[in-house]
Design an enzyme around this catalytic site. Structure first.
Site, short mmCIF file in Angstrom:
data_model
loop_
_atom_site.label_atom_id
_atom_site.label_comp_id
_atom_site.label_asym_id
_atom_site.label_seq_id
_atom_site.Cartn_x
_atom_site.Cartn_y
_atom_site.Cartn_z
N PRO A 8 0.83 -1.21 0.00
CA PRO A 8 0.00 0.00 0.00
C PRO A 8 0.86 1.26 0.00
CG PRO A 8 -0.88 -1.59 1.55
CD PRO A 8 0.43 -2.15 1.05
N CYS A 9 0.43 2.25 -0.77
CA CYS A 9 1.30 3.39 -1.04
C CYS A 9 1.08 4.58 -0.11
CB CYS A 9 1.10 3.84 -2.48
SG CYS A 9 -0.57 4.46 -2.81
N GLN A 10 0.08 4.53 0.79
CA GLN A 10 -0.25 5.73 1.56
C GLN A 10 0.93 6.28 2.35
OE1 GLN A 10 -1.95 2.90 1.46
NE2 GLN A 10 -4.15 3.24 1.45
N TYR B 273 3.97 6.36 1.54
CA TYR B 273 4.97 7.01 0.69
C TYR B 273 4.40 8.17 -0.10
CZ TYR B 273 7.12 2.42 1.51
OH TYR B 273 7.61 1.29 2.10
#
Length: 406
Positions: A116-118, A120
């Site tokens: 999951p990218c949240q 970064y």
């Protein structure tokens, strides 16, 4: 060649690898709606191989429910290969055992996926008082690495947002690279632009590719697709919609376009699913009209430009472009999962259809074919689409990986 997809989402990355000839051993994903989408798509690929796609089309048309469709046409190993579970901790023992069972004596050639990218993302860091430094998702790459240690694939593909490159001053990415090298993998990364792969969207992503140190390999060079297609080429054949109108199954209003043919988004099917628009209140529709009118003059609406009676807050310094029209004469701006919450950032570019994008239009911008069905309803579909890797981009990455591995 066999692969495992970690943090799979709805399977945009996986779709590209399957289309390029790779064989999925397992998908691991925590979101139940995305897992249902993955199962449905795996059954689609099975029926396509068997030349029995009529059963799939019957399901899309509602002639049988999902339980009977999966039961009648989804072999046990297919449905069991989608693991609806979070990665990490004690869950990993179960995941490893299940993958071992699914793989049998087959080697795992490749691992794909991105955590999951949240943690970064630039937006996530801006909204968090500590810049996401204490977010546990910062270190999910170490969970990813456990799969590399366990299965020793020839290579892996790790996709994430542009913010990964600058998170904590670039230290996260450097630590990640150092860690992967410490467990026996060389690696490199580049920022890839989705429009270079034929996707009608400005989307920048870090594509990190690693390979086992005993393998002669290098970061692929991808051929840039040069074309003059624009977003309008994926909108003109779909029927007009009013706000809140749902065309779950509908015919096309016009013949296909060159873009839809060349990149096989229409797939030869004579109907389209999930052409669904969300409802809007009168205030939002008035704002959309203003935004569309400005965009027709090639101007963007900024929040301070709104009439006083349409404003709901006094903050006129941040998120000024909350209302944004999709550029029909160019590429769309980046599709993100926030589209599941409201459509303000994805306004349809036509004063005759004052609304936000439909589910199918959003899926096309992400390069999903029209026969790709998202389970879970409108909001779940939007979230899966916004989080996905565009399949066209994934297919080209997969094709190059296949050549280099072989």
């Amino acid at each position: 060649m066999n692969f495992i997809d970690l943090f799979s989402g709805a399977g945009g990355l996986s779709e590209g690898f399957i289309t390029a000839g790779f064989n999925p051993i397992a998908h691991v994903e925590i979101d139940s709606h995305a897992c249902n989408t993955l199962e449905t798509r795996l059954v689609y690929h099975k029926l396509k191989e068997e030349k029995k796609l009529g059963h799939y089309y019957d399901y899309l048309k509602g002639k049988n429910n999902r339980n009977s469709f999966i039961k009648n046409f989804g072999e046990k190993h297919l449905t069991e290969s989608v693991l609806n579970i979070g990665i990490g901790g004690k869950n990993n023992d179960y995941i490893f055992n299940k993958i071992d069972e699914l793989a049998g004596n087959n080697e795992i050639d490749l691992i794909i996926g991105g955590p999951p990218c949240q943690a970064y993302s630039l937006v996530g860091r801006a909204r968090d008082s500590e810049g996401m430094k204490n977010d546990p998702r910062n270190f999910l790459y170490k969970e990813y690495a456990k799969f590399l240690k366990n299965y020793r694939p020839k290579a892996f593909v790790f996709e994430n947002v542009l913010g990964l490159e600058t998170a904590d001053g670039g230290r996260y990415l450097k630590n990640m690279q150092k860690y992967f090298r410490s467990i026996g993998y060389n690696l490199d990364y580049k920022i890839q632009h989705s429009e270079d792969f034929g996707v009608l969207q400005k989307r920048r992503r870090v594509i990190l590719i690693g390979w086992r140190k005993d393998i002669n390999f290098e970061y692929p060079i991808f051929d840039k697709i040069v074309h003059e297609f624009k977003v309008r080429d994926i909108l003109t054949d779909l029927k007009n919609l009013r706000p809140g109108e749902q065309k779950n199954i509908t015919n096309y209003k016009a013949s296909t376009t060159k873009y839809l043919n060349q990149f096989e988004l229409r797939n030869g099917v004579d109907f389209v699913t999930q052409h669904i628009a969300r409802p809007h209140n009168d205030r939002d529709l008035e704002i959309y009209k203003i935004a569309i009118k400005k965009w027709q003059k090639e101007e963007r609406l900024k929040y301070p430009d709104l009439p006083k009676e349409l404003k709901t807050h006094k903050n006129e310094k941040s998120f000024l472009d909350r209302y944004k029209v999709v550029d029909a004469n160019g590429f769309s701006h980046t599709m993100v999962a926030h589209i599941a919450k409201d459509g303000h950032h994805y306004i349809y570019p036509d004063s005759k259809q004052v609304r936000s994008l439909s589910v199918r239009e959003a899926a096309r911008i992400q390069s999903f074919s029209d026969d790709f069905f998202f389970e879970g309803g409108r909001s779940a579909a939007f979230r899966q689409i916004g989080n996905a890797v565009p399949p066209l981009m994934a297919k080209e990455i997969a094709s190059k990986m296949s050549q280099l591995i072989k």
